[in-house]
Design an enzyme around this catalytic site. Structure first.
Site, PDB file in Angstrom:
ATOM      1  N   ASN A  17     -65.787  16.787  27.199  1.00 16.01           N
ATOM      2  CA  ASN A  17     -66.966  16.921  26.341  1.00 16.01           C
ATOM      3  C   ASN A  17     -66.501  17.467  24.982  1.00 16.01           C
ATOM      4  OD1 ASN A  17     -69.159  18.223  24.986  1.00 16.01           O
ATOM      5  ND2 ASN A  17     -70.359  18.059  26.852  1.00 16.01           N
ATOM      6  N   ASP A  19     -68.441  17.951  22.290  1.00 17.93           N
ATOM      7  CA  ASP A  19     -69.554  18.472  21.474  1.00 17.93           C
ATOM      8  C   ASP A  19     -69.099  19.590  20.537  1.00 17.93           C
ATOM      9  OD1 ASP A  19     -71.245  16.800  22.838  1.00 17.93           O
ATOM     10  OD2 ASP A  19     -72.232  18.377  23.997  1.00 17.93           O
ATOM     11  N   HIS A  20     -68.229  20.469  21.053  1.00 23.72           N
ATOM     12  CA  HIS A  20     -67.891  21.643  20.243  1.00 23.72           C
ATOM     13  C   HIS A  20     -66.885  21.350  19.125  1.00 23.72           C
ATOM     14  CE1 HIS A  20     -70.662  23.873  22.369  1.00 23.72           C
ATOM     15  NE2 HIS A  20     -69.954  24.148  23.440  1.00 23.72           N
ATOM     16  N   ARG A  28     -69.507  24.054   9.025  1.00 21.19           N
ATOM     17  CA  ARG A  28     -69.150  24.012   7.607  1.00 21.19           C
ATOM     18  C   ARG A  28     -69.853  22.887   6.851  1.00 21.19           C
ATOM     19  NH1 ARG A  28     -65.086  25.788   4.111  1.00 21.19           N
ATOM     20  NH2 ARG A  28     -65.289  27.654   5.405  1.00 21.19           N
ATOM     21  N   HIS A  60     -73.166  14.918  23.864  1.00 21.67           N
ATOM     22  CA  HIS A  60     -74.600  15.153  24.079  1.00 21.67           C
ATOM     23  C   HIS A  60     -75.309  15.000  22.742  1.00 21.67           C
ATOM     24  CE1 HIS A  60     -77.849  18.121  25.832  1.00 21.67           C
ATOM     25  NE2 HIS A  60     -78.367  16.988  25.396  1.00 21.67           N
ATOM     26  N   ARG A  62     -78.258  15.673  21.105  1.00 19.61           N
ATOM     27  CA  ARG A  62     -79.464  16.487  21.311  1.00 19.61           C
ATOM     28  C   ARG A  62     -80.536  16.103  20.301  1.00 19.61           C
ATOM     29  NH1 ARG A  62     -78.104  21.476  24.476  1.00 19.61           N
ATOM     30  NH2 ARG A  62     -80.278  21.961  24.149  1.00 19.61           N
ATOM     31  N   ARG A  66     -77.795  19.359  16.815  1.00 18.79           N
ATOM     32  CA  ARG A  66     -77.085  20.576  16.401  1.00 18.79           C
ATOM     33  C   ARG A  66     -75.574  20.386  16.334  1.00 18.79           C
ATOM     34  NH1 ARG A  66     -78.170  24.480  21.531  1.00 18.79           N
ATOM     35  NH2 ARG A  66     -80.290  23.892  21.026  1.00 18.79           N
ATOM     36  N   HIS A  67     -75.040  19.436  17.116  1.00 20.63           N
ATOM     37  CA  HIS A  67     -73.594  19.190  17.009  1.00 20.63           C
ATOM     38  C   HIS A  67     -73.313  17.689  16.835  1.00 20.63           C
ATOM     39  CE1 HIS A  67     -74.354  18.950  21.313  1.00 20.63           C
ATOM     40  NE2 HIS A  67     -74.239  20.254  21.511  1.00 20.63           N
ATOM     41  N   GLU A  87     -74.626  12.169  27.204  1.00 19.12           N
ATOM     42  CA  GLU A  87     -75.563  13.137  27.782  1.00 19.12           C
ATOM     43  C   GLU A  87     -76.834  13.078  26.975  1.00 19.12           C
ATOM     44  OE1 GLU A  87     -74.860  17.377  28.142  1.00 19.12           O
ATOM     45  OE2 GLU A  87     -72.892  16.855  28.915  1.00 19.12           O
ATOM     46  N   THR A 117     -77.096  26.339  25.493  1.00 20.76           N
ATOM     47  CA  THR A 117     -76.499  25.182  26.149  1.00 20.76           C
ATOM     48  C   THR A 117     -77.440  24.778  27.273  1.00 20.76           C
ATOM     49  OG1 THR A 117     -74.511  24.353  27.278  1.00 20.76           O
ATOM     50  CG2 THR A 117     -75.110  26.652  27.675  1.00 20.76           C
ATOM     51  N   THR A 118     -77.118  23.683  27.979  1.00 18.28           N
ATOM     52  CA  THR A 118     -78.025  23.193  29.013  1.00 18.28           C
ATOM     53  C   THR A 118     -78.137  24.218  30.134  1.00 18.28           C
ATOM     54  OG1 THR A 118     -77.163  21.017  28.482  1.00 18.28           O
ATOM     55  CG2 THR A 118     -78.562  21.183  30.419  1.00 18.28           C
ATOM     56  N   GLU A 168     -74.577  14.609  38.682  1.00 20.56           N
ATOM     57  CA  GLU A 168     -73.620  15.607  38.212  1.00 20.56           C
ATOM     58  C   GLU A 168     -74.164  16.952  38.674  1.00 20.56           C
ATOM     59  OE1 GLU A 168     -71.963  15.289  34.289  1.00 20.56           O
ATOM     60  OE2 GLU A 168     -71.845  17.477  34.109  1.00 20.56           O
ATOM     61  N   HIS A 207     -70.097  22.062  34.002  1.00 21.65           N
ATOM     62  CA  HIS A 207     -70.674  23.214  33.305  1.00 21.65           C
ATOM     63  C   HIS A 207     -69.926  24.485  33.676  1.00 21.65           C
ATOM     64  CE1 HIS A 207     -73.895  24.529  30.588  1.00 21.65           C
ATOM     65  NE2 HIS A 207     -73.527  25.714  31.050  1.00 21.65           N
ATOM     66  N   GLY A 208     -69.283  25.050  32.675  1.00 23.31           N
ATOM     67  CA  GLY A 208     -68.617  26.338  32.853  1.00 23.31           C
ATOM     68  C   GLY A 208     -67.306  26.278  33.613  1.00 23.31           C
ATOM     69  N   GLY A 229     -66.110  20.898  28.713  1.00 27.02           N
ATOM     70  CA  GLY A 229     -66.069  20.962  27.262  1.00 27.02           C
ATOM     71  C   GLY A 229     -65.624  22.297  26.711  1.00 27.02           C
ATOM     72  N   HIS A 230     -66.438  23.328  26.927  1.00 26.35           N
ATOM     73  CA  HIS A 230     -66.226  24.593  26.218  1.00 26.35           C
ATOM     74  C   HIS A 230     -64.829  25.168  26.447  1.00 26.35           C
ATOM     75  CE1 HIS A 230     -67.664  28.230  24.191  1.00 26.35           C
ATOM     76  NE2 HIS A 230     -66.796  28.825  24.983  1.00 26.35           N
TER      77      HIS A 230
END
Ligand code: PXP
Length: 264
Positions: A17, A19-20, A28, A60, A62, A66-67, A87, A117-118, A168, A207-208, A229-230
């Site tokens: 993922n 996204d980040h 920026r 994702h 959204r 936002r990203h 997503e 986050t979700t 998932e 997730h996580g 992702g994160h």
């Protein structure tokens, strides 16, 4: 370990993922998206993750953008030979985009504007009436659909009933807990995976997840793909994205798969 070797040893697929990567760019350049110096590049990150052995890329889109932006989704779809997992919330705007973009996979998630986050899985059973036409339209359009759900039997059964190919399993609770509570959540995840597999659903999870907690998930049978992702983007700050992906694939290669008894 190169990508070909990973393919040989990893039965468990990794969806990265990104996204980040976009989160950092937006921090920026949100107000000047076409500036010549915009960085970092989501497409470049994607190429690096795939070259390092990732199986697919998740983004994702959204409602609040936002990203990931619409332009990111189109740029990724234009990448050749890449499996794209979109997503998405089940809203007319995003469903229309998904039908046009035709991602390889779509993961339907709950989406709340204020959440960081979700949080929590989709209430598939409670939203079945609006979910079913979306799942069927996407599947008929060539996109394999997964529902991001908590490990609850009713949610798993609904995923099968509305025509999704995959679920998932939301591993947020597993990741947030420690000790006995985490072990108990792993048991719930295992039962949901067993039920889903029996209903003919592909079982993914996400997730996580980190290289630090993943082994505690290995008692969950039938896992086909992890979406992460994160942790990968965080590790990339220290070691680079390719190394972060390879660290994760090395742990994933230990996954025994199969039934809980085989998984030990
Ligand atoms: N899968 C789904 C459905 C998600 O919503 C997320 C978070 O965007 C992930 C996987 C990845 O979670 P994380 O960033 O914690 O690895």
């Amino acid at each position: 370990m190169d990508a070909a070797m990973n393919e040989a040893v990893n039965h468990l697929h990794l969806g990265v993922n990104v996204d980040h990567v976009a989160t950092l760019r937006q921090a920026r350049y949100r107000t000047m998206p076409t500036a010549h110096q915009v960085e970092p590049s989501v497409v470049e990150a994607t190429r690096m993750a795939l070259a390092a052995g990732a199986h697919s890329i998740t983004v994702h889109l959204r409602a609040d953008r936002r990203h990931i932006q619409d332009a990111d989704v189109h740029a990724l779809r234009a990448e050749r030979g890449m499996l794209l997992n979109l997503e998405m919330g089940n809203t007319p705007e995003i469903v229309e985009i998904a039908l046009r973009v035709k991602p390889d996979f779509a993961c339907l998630v709950p989406e709340q504007r204020e959440e960081v986050t979700t949080e929590g899985g989709l209430d598939a059973a409670g939203t079945r009436q609006s979910l079913e036409p979306t799942v069927r339209a996407l599947e008929a359009n060539g996109t394999r659909v997964s529902l991001f759900i908590d490990p609850e039997p009713e949610q798993v059964r609904t995923a099968a009933a509305v025509g999704a190919s995959m679920i998932e399993l939301h591993t947020g609770t597993f990741a947030n807990e420690t000790g006995a509570a985490r072990a108990a959540e792993a048991v719930r995840l295992a039962a949901a995976a067993e039920l889903a597999h029996g209903l003919g659903l592909q079982v993914n999870a996400g997730h996580g997840l980190t290289t630090g907690n993943l082994r505690e998930l290995f008692g969950v049978p039938h896992l086909a793909e992890l979406n992460i992702g994160h942790h990968l983007v965080s590790r990339a700050v220290a070691v680079g994205l390719a190394a972060a992906v390879q660290e994760m694939l090395a742990v994933m290669a230990e996954y025994p798969g199969g039934k809980p008894s085989e998984a030990g």
